[in-house]
Enzyme design. Structure first.
Site, PDB file in Angstrom:
ATOM      1  N   ASP A 186      16.766  -5.126 -42.642  1.00  0.00           N
ATOM      2  CA  ASP A 186      18.140  -5.485 -43.006  1.00  0.00           C
ATOM      3  C   ASP A 186      18.474  -5.179 -44.469  1.00  0.00           C
ATOM      4  O   ASP A 186      19.574  -5.449 -44.919  1.00  0.00           O
ATOM      5  CB  ASP A 186      18.422  -6.949 -42.682  1.00  0.00           C
ATOM      6  CG  ASP A 186      17.596  -7.894 -43.543  1.00  0.00           C
ATOM      7  OD1 ASP A 186      16.854  -7.429 -44.429  1.00  0.00           O
ATOM      8  OD2 ASP A 186      17.700  -9.114 -43.323  1.00  0.00           O
ATOM      9  N   TYR A 244      13.995  -1.685 -53.229  1.00  0.00           N
ATOM     10  CA  TYR A 244      12.537  -1.832 -53.221  1.00  0.00           C
ATOM     11  C   TYR A 244      11.826  -0.758 -54.052  1.00  0.00           C
ATOM     12  O   TYR A 244      10.659  -0.922 -54.399  1.00  0.00           O
ATOM     13  CB  TYR A 244      11.994  -1.832 -51.787  1.00  0.00           C
ATOM     14  CG  TYR A 244      12.074  -3.199 -51.137  1.00  0.00           C
ATOM     15  CD1 TYR A 244      11.072  -4.146 -51.344  1.00  0.00           C
ATOM     16  CD2 TYR A 244      13.156  -3.561 -50.348  1.00  0.00           C
ATOM     17  CE1 TYR A 244      11.142  -5.407 -50.772  1.00  0.00           C
ATOM     18  CE2 TYR A 244      13.234  -4.818 -49.775  1.00  0.00           C
ATOM     19  CZ  TYR A 244      12.223  -5.740 -49.993  1.00  0.00           C
ATOM     20  OH  TYR A 244      12.286  -6.987 -49.442  1.00  0.00           O
TER      21      TYR A 244
HETATM   22  P1  NAD Z   1       8.131 -17.885 -41.477  1.00  0.00           P
HETATM   23  O1  NAD Z   1       6.710 -18.058 -41.881  1.00  0.00           O
HETATM   24  O2  NAD Z   1       9.104 -18.962 -41.748  1.00  0.00           O
HETATM   25  O3  NAD Z   1       8.178 -17.624 -39.905  1.00  0.00           O
HETATM   26  C1  NAD Z   1       7.277 -16.847 -39.221  1.00  0.00           C
HETATM   27  C2  NAD Z   1       6.838 -17.545 -37.947  1.00  0.00           C
HETATM   28  O4  NAD Z   1       5.945 -16.666 -37.257  1.00  0.00           O
HETATM   29  C3  NAD Z   1       6.071 -18.863 -38.173  1.00  0.00           C
HETATM   30  O5  NAD Z   1       6.673 -19.909 -37.463  1.00  0.00           O
HETATM   31  C4  NAD Z   1       4.674 -18.552 -37.638  1.00  0.00           C
HETATM   32  O6  NAD Z   1       4.048 -19.655 -37.022  1.00  0.00           O
HETATM   33  C5  NAD Z   1       4.963 -17.459 -36.629  1.00  0.00           C
HETATM   34  N1  NAD Z   1       3.797 -16.635 -36.288  1.00  0.00           N
HETATM   35  C6  NAD Z   1       2.838 -16.186 -37.118  1.00  0.00           C
HETATM   36  N2  NAD Z   1       1.942 -15.448 -36.432  1.00  0.00           N
HETATM   37  C7  NAD Z   1       2.353 -15.429 -35.137  1.00  0.00           C
HETATM   38  C8  NAD Z   1       1.845 -14.858 -33.946  1.00  0.00           C
HETATM   39  N3  NAD Z   1       0.738 -14.105 -33.968  1.00  0.00           N
HETATM   40  N4  NAD Z   1       2.518 -15.062 -32.807  1.00  0.00           N
HETATM   41  C9  NAD Z   1       3.636 -15.798 -32.788  1.00  0.00           C
HETATM   42  N5  NAD Z   1       4.177 -16.379 -33.872  1.00  0.00           N
HETATM   43  C10 NAD Z   1       3.540 -16.195 -35.041  1.00  0.00           C
HETATM   44  O7  NAD Z   1       8.605 -16.495 -42.124  1.00  0.00           O
HETATM   45  P2  NAD Z   1      10.051 -15.976 -42.516  1.00  0.00           P
HETATM   46  O8  NAD Z   1      10.141 -15.934 -43.994  1.00  0.00           O
HETATM   47  O9  NAD Z   1      11.083 -16.692 -41.772  1.00  0.00           O
HETATM   48  O10 NAD Z   1       9.979 -14.449 -42.062  1.00  0.00           O
HETATM   49  C11 NAD Z   1       9.658 -14.055 -40.758  1.00  0.00           C
HETATM   50  C12 NAD Z   1       9.413 -12.575 -40.694  1.00  0.00           C
HETATM   51  O11 NAD Z   1      10.607 -11.845 -40.750  1.00  0.00           O
HETATM   52  C13 NAD Z   1       8.544 -12.023 -41.820  1.00  0.00           C
HETATM   53  O12 NAD Z   1       7.684 -11.024 -41.301  1.00  0.00           O
HETATM   54  C14 NAD Z   1       9.550 -11.404 -42.737  1.00  0.00           C
HETATM   55  O13 NAD Z   1       8.986 -10.443 -43.579  1.00  0.00           O
HETATM   56  C15 NAD Z   1      10.470 -10.809 -41.705  1.00  0.00           C
HETATM   57  N6  NAD Z   1      11.775 -10.357 -42.162  1.00  0.00           N
HETATM   58  C16 NAD Z   1      12.023  -9.037 -42.073  1.00  0.00           C
HETATM   59  C17 NAD Z   1      13.223  -8.503 -42.432  1.00  0.00           C
HETATM   60  C18 NAD Z   1      13.392  -7.033 -42.365  1.00  0.00           C
HETATM   61  O14 NAD Z   1      14.222  -6.480 -43.046  1.00  0.00           O
HETATM   62  N7  NAD Z   1      12.607  -6.305 -41.566  1.00  0.00           N
HETATM   63  C19 NAD Z   1      14.232  -9.358 -42.887  1.00  0.00           C
HETATM   64  C20 NAD Z   1      13.971 -10.725 -42.982  1.00  0.00           C
HETATM   65  C21 NAD Z   1      12.741 -11.199 -42.594  1.00  0.00           C
HETATM   66  C1  G6P Z   2      14.981  -8.333 -47.295  1.00  0.00           C
HETATM   67  C2  G6P Z   2      14.002  -7.333 -46.714  1.00  0.00           C
HETATM   68  C3  G6P Z   2      13.011  -8.003 -45.816  1.00  0.00           C
HETATM   69  C4  G6P Z   2      12.394  -9.226 -46.494  1.00  0.00           C
HETATM   70  C5  G6P Z   2      13.546 -10.154 -46.783  1.00  0.00           C
HETATM   71  C6  G6P Z   2      13.198 -11.562 -47.214  1.00  0.00           C
HETATM   72  O1  G6P Z   2      15.930  -8.682 -46.332  1.00  0.00           O
HETATM   73  O2  G6P Z   2      14.593  -6.282 -46.039  1.00  0.00           O
HETATM   74  O3  G6P Z   2      12.079  -7.068 -45.389  1.00  0.00           O
HETATM   75  O4  G6P Z   2      11.433  -9.821 -45.672  1.00  0.00           O
HETATM   76  O5  G6P Z   2      14.351  -9.526 -47.730  1.00  0.00           O
HETATM   77  O6  G6P Z   2      12.656 -11.671 -48.469  1.00  0.00           O
HETATM   78  P1  G6P Z   2      12.337 -13.109 -49.064  1.00  0.00           P
HETATM   79  O7  G6P Z   2      11.609 -12.798 -50.313  1.00  0.00           O
HETATM   80  O8  G6P Z   2      13.651 -13.782 -49.281  1.00  0.00           O
HETATM   81  O9  G6P Z   2      11.491 -13.820 -48.036  1.00  0.00           O
HETATM   82 MN    MN Z   3      13.096  -5.121 -44.785  1.00  0.00          MN
END
Ligand code: NAD
Ligand code: G6P
Ligand code: MN
Length: 440
Positions: A170, A263
């Protein structure tokens, strides 16, 4: 109209309530019959799920809602899996960030040695969820946000080339929203862009309005002075994110023909990042003290009072992108979107097997990447180094190879030497012994 059954994998994520609110906001175009949560941490998921159950009962009682840690229960009868897991949770993110800093190298969730460490944990977790989906709902699509998306995408493409998984990010959406504000438009959907790169490692080289007018000059002028800082308020308003949006000004200065992903600051100004980091208090701490505390606090308040108004949860508008994607697949909308896909000649002077982030036209049979043509030497050189890092990490995971992981960390532009890389690697191995394959 058909109604869909959706799994949110990583039900306990801080982003889950925002995604649920966003799904509710979009029911007109993406109707739902069921929402199910899956997580491997029962307790963490339960807090989020019980609050979401109250919200859903108030706002959309027709949608069946359930949550479980049992894969068969959750993944049976599903159309889409929206995944955002964090293997090792914030406790391990904190180590990813602090261990490299101990060695004078930047610590970041998805970039440099921290991102590599996270990749080594994430590959297995994402493959496991994909395998549940393929076993219990073989026709479903997985839309994956789980980071580090670049490494995860390389791994899924390598090990499951025919799987119905799309890896997405995102960050470009957030930046494009800022660009639209700079250009005086209401929405990023009033722009058409060309963009190329790897995930968290890319550049815009054309931005037009829908009439075809070039918006680059106006946006460039702003970025040259202010980076991506605008008047606009958004979710990432903490100091560290503002610094990242401002620093885009210096990243931009390196190539004034393009506009950079934020990034890139980690690769082009690693010394600056280290200097502005506190080795005892990193982004993981900031997230635990803010987003995690706020989201879980709001959920607990909602559960205690039994009404959604008892806690403030923010809708994740950025994530409406995931609905655009699901809708494109479900209703064959042929929408143009940035996705992480095999290059296959789209960037014609770059590795055909690399997973690149480029615009695609998305329909029922998946994404059709657009041709981005030839890219300049500066970007090509940076991308070749970074894609080699990502491929070496995946090979290290598959082959359980210490040597390849050492090479990967050494090759990262964020790391000054092979000896520093080795010292970081040895600390990371110790910290990740419950999560990584045993390397030899
Ligand atoms: P978070 O730790 O709050 O949530 C992650 C959840 O995943 C936890 O509840 C954990 O128990 C669960 N989990 C861990 N391993 C697991 C498994 N093997 N099977 C099932 N569940 C499992 O983290 P968050 O900060 O809310 O972020 C979640 C994810 O989303 C991260 O990987 C983050 O980097 C990603 N993210 C990506 C983007 C993007 O642009 N691609 C944007 C926002 C967040
Ligand atoms: C951006 C990126 C994600 C990253 C997110 C959360 O949206 O695209 O890949 O996981 O930021 O970052 P933060 O540091 O707030 O957990
Ligand atoms: Mn990302």
């Amino acid at each position: 109209m058909k109604k869909f059954s959706v799994v949110i994998a990583g039900g306990g994520s801080t982003f889950t309530p925002g995604i649920v609110l966003m799904l509710l906001e979009n029911l007109q175009r993406f109707p739902l019959r069921a929402i199910k949560f899956y997580d491997n941490d029962k307790e963490r998921q339960e807090t989020i799920a019980k609050a979401c159950a109250i919200i859903l009962k108030e706002k959309a009682p027709d949608i069946e809602f359930s949550y479980s840690t049992d894969p068969e229960t959750v993944f049976t009868d599903v159309d889409f899996v929206m995944a955002h897991i964090r293997v090792g949770k914030y406790k391990m993110r904190e180590k990813d960030e602090k261990i490299p800093l101990k060695h004078g190298v930047l610590g970041q969730e998805t970039c440099g040695p921290g991102g590599i460490a996270y990749g080594m944990r994430s590959i297995g977790g994402v493959l496991e969820i994909l395998s549940y989906m393929e076993k219990y709902s073989p026709n479903a699509w997985m839309l994956n946000y789980s980071n580090p998306a670049a490494i995860v995408a390389e791994a899924t493409n390598r090990l499951k080339p025919n799987a119905k998984i799309l890896n997405i990010c995102d960050m470009p959406i957030g930046i494009e929203t800022r660009m639209a504000t700079i250009a005086g438009l209401k929405s990023r959907k009033e722009m058409r862009v060309r963009y190329y790169g790897l995930n968290h490692f890319g550049w815009w080289n054309r931005i037009e309005d829908l009439q075809g007018n070039d918006l680059m000059p106006k946006i460039r002028k702003h970025v040259e002075q202010h980076g991506y800082i605008t008047e606009l308020k958004d979710d990432h308003t903490e100091v560290s994110w503002n610094d990242t949006f401002a620093k885009a000004k210096d990243v931009y200065a390196l190539d004034k023909d393009t506009l950079p992903n934020t990034y890139l600051k980690y690769y082009l100004f690693p010394d600056y990042v280290v200097k502005h980091s506190n080795p005892n208090h990193t982004r993981a701490n900031e997230v635990m003290e803010n987003r995690e505390k706020n989201v879980f606090g709001a959920c607990r308040a909602i559960i205690e009072k039994g009404v959604s108004s008892a806690g403030h949860l923010e809708i994740d508008e950025h994530a409406s992108y995931i609905v655009d994607l699901a809708t494109a697949i479900a209703f064959n909308t042929q929408e143009r979107m940035l996705l992480i896909v095999p290059n296959n000649g789209s960037i014609n002077n770059f590795d055909a097997t690399a997973m690149v982030e480029i615009p695609c036209i998305v329909g029922s049979s998946g994404p059709e990447p657009l041709v981005m043509g030839e890219i300049p030497r500066f970007q090509k050189g940076l991308m070749e180094q970074q894609v080699a890092v990502e491929k070496l990490v995946v090979e290290a995971w598959i082959e359980k190879s210490y040597q390849k992981l050492w090479q990967a960390i050494t090759l990262s532009k964020t790391v000054p030497s092979a000896s520093v890389a080795k010292a970081i690697l040895d600390d990371l191995i110790e910290a990740n012994k419950d999560y990584w394959p045993k390397l030899s």
